[in-house]
Design a protein around this motif. Structure first.
Motif, short mmCIF file in Angstrom:
data_model
loop_
_atom_site.label_atom_id
_atom_site.label_comp_id
_atom_site.label_asym_id
_atom_site.label_seq_id
_atom_site.Cartn_x
_atom_site.Cartn_y
_atom_site.Cartn_z
N GLU A 139 0.49 34.28 -11.05
CA GLU A 139 -0.60 33.41 -10.62
C GLU A 139 -1.69 33.30 -11.68
O GLU A 139 -1.83 34.18 -12.53
CB GLU A 139 -1.21 33.93 -9.31
N LYS A 175 -3.19 29.72 -8.73
CA LYS A 175 -3.64 30.19 -7.41
C LYS A 175 -4.86 29.40 -6.96
O LYS A 175 -4.99 29.03 -5.78
CB LYS A 175 -3.98 31.68 -7.49
N GLY A 176 -5.77 29.13 -7.91
CA GLY A 176 -6.93 28.36 -7.54
C GLY A 176 -7.99 28.32 -8.62
O GLY A 176 -7.96 29.09 -9.58
N GLN A 197 -12.84 17.45 -6.42
CA GLN A 197 -12.20 17.25 -5.13
C GLN A 197 -11.33 15.99 -5.12
O GLN A 197 -10.27 15.94 -4.49
CB GLN A 197 -13.26 17.16 -4.02
N GLU A 201 -5.51 18.22 -8.37
CA GLU A 201 -4.54 18.56 -7.32
C GLU A 201 -4.53 20.04 -6.99
O GLU A 201 -4.19 20.43 -5.87
CB GLU A 201 -3.14 18.12 -7.75
N GLU A 202 -4.86 20.88 -7.97
CA GLU A 202 -4.82 22.33 -7.76
C GLU A 202 -5.83 22.77 -6.71
O GLU A 202 -6.87 22.13 -6.49
CB GLU A 202 -5.07 23.06 -9.09
N HIS A 203 -5.53 23.89 -6.09
CA HIS A 203 -6.41 24.43 -5.05
C HIS A 203 -7.77 24.81 -5.63
O HIS A 203 -7.85 25.43 -6.69
CB HIS A 203 -5.76 25.65 -4.41
N PHE A 205 -11.04 26.99 -4.53
CA PHE A 205 -11.53 27.91 -3.51
C PHE A 205 -12.81 27.37 -2.87
O PHE A 205 -13.69 26.84 -3.56
CB PHE A 205 -11.78 29.30 -4.10
N ASP A 206 -12.92 27.52 -1.56
CA ASP A 206 -14.11 27.07 -0.86
C ASP A 206 -15.35 27.89 -1.27
O ASP A 206 -16.44 27.34 -1.37
CB ASP A 206 -13.92 27.18 0.66
N GLU A 244 -10.86 35.16 0.78
CA GLU A 244 -10.20 33.87 0.71
C GLU A 244 -8.98 33.95 -0.20
O GLU A 244 -7.93 33.34 0.11
CB GLU A 244 -11.19 32.82 0.19
N THR A 248 -5.11 32.97 0.84
CA THR A 248 -4.54 31.77 0.23
C THR A 248 -3.13 32.04 -0.25
O THR A 248 -2.89 32.95 -1.03
CB THR A 248 -5.40 31.31 -0.97
#
Length: 249
Positions: A139, A175-176, A197, A201-203, A205-206, A244, A248
């Motif tokens: 990752e 991973k993000g 946003q 496309e990749e994640h 993290f919030d 998180e 995930t």
């Protein structure tokens, strides 16, 4: 069960890469995970930030075959750390002419047992050492400041990850992206966040890592911010990020 190996990368310096490696690792440890930190950056900022200033042996000794990785590990408040050194610059030069030069770190990490996560603090460049880290990892975590130039750099990072995935490590994935040094009062931060946003496309993290003076102070005391000031926003943010991170898939 084998450890999950995570590269923390950004080809720019001063982007929160080392801060994220240390404090995400410390937060995961606080949540009951067994964590190893690898200081692969020749500047050795991670080692220094955790109070390791003059280690007897470092990763350079492991790369040159003088030591086993397990024998150089140091304990830092429950974390295990493989110290870095400026000698990694010479190691990288020597690797260029070696067969399977991208797989040295992968081979070294095979002897490591008893960890849930291995976090690798990569050099601030897309160098051969970084390629070694990506080849060894499952990752990738990308700390990202809300600055215009970081968007250009993000594209380069994602392209490099794709190349490694296509040629050397098909299991590699992002991973993000972690938004760091975040200040919601800045219009630019909100504009770049909106762009990410809509276009990435990749994640992402919030949890955002807010600007926090305690994050900057903690390395002076050889501690993660979670050890230095657990009530600070920096500690709260990284603990929330760790939760998180674990949730995930």
């Amino acid at each position: 069960m084998a450890a999950t190996i995570v590269s923390v990368i950004n080809q720019k310096g001063g982007t929160g890469k080392t801060t994220t490696t240390i404090n995400l690792g410390s937060a995961l440890q606080k949540l009951g995970k067994r964590v190893l930190l690898i200081d692969l950056d020749p500047q050795a900022n991670l080692s220094y930030s955790l109070g390791i200033t003059e280690p007897e042996h470092t990763l350079a000794d492991v790369f040159t075959g003088q030591q086993n990785l397990v024998d150089i590990l140091q304990d830092c408040n429950g974390l295990k750390v493989a110290p870095g050194t400026n000698d990694l610059v010479d190691v990288e030069i020597s690797l260029v002419g070696q067969a399977s030069r991208e797989e040295f770190l992968q081979s070294m990490l095979q002897e490591i047992k008893g960890f849930d996560y291995v976090l690798i603090d990569c050099p601030p460049s897309l160098s051969l050492l970084t390629v070694n880290a990506l080849t060894a990892s499952q990752e990738v975590i990308i700390p990202l400041q809300m600055e215009v130039l970081t968007l250009q750099g993000l594209g380069q990072i994602l392209n490099t990850v794709k190349q490694i995935k296509d040629t050397l490590n098909p299991k590699l994935r992002v991973k993000g992206i972690v938004v760091v040094m975040y200040d919601k009062r800045r219009k630019l931060s909100l504009e770049i966040e909106e762009y990410l946003q809509e276009n990435v496309e990749e994640h992402i993290f919030d949890q955002r890592i807010r600007l926090n003076v305690k994050l900057a102070e903690a390395p002076s005391f050889g501690k993660s911010v979670i050890e230095y000031d657990p009530a600070s926003n920096g500690a709260k943010d990284y603990l929330a990020l760790a939760k998180e991170f674990l949730a995930t898939k």
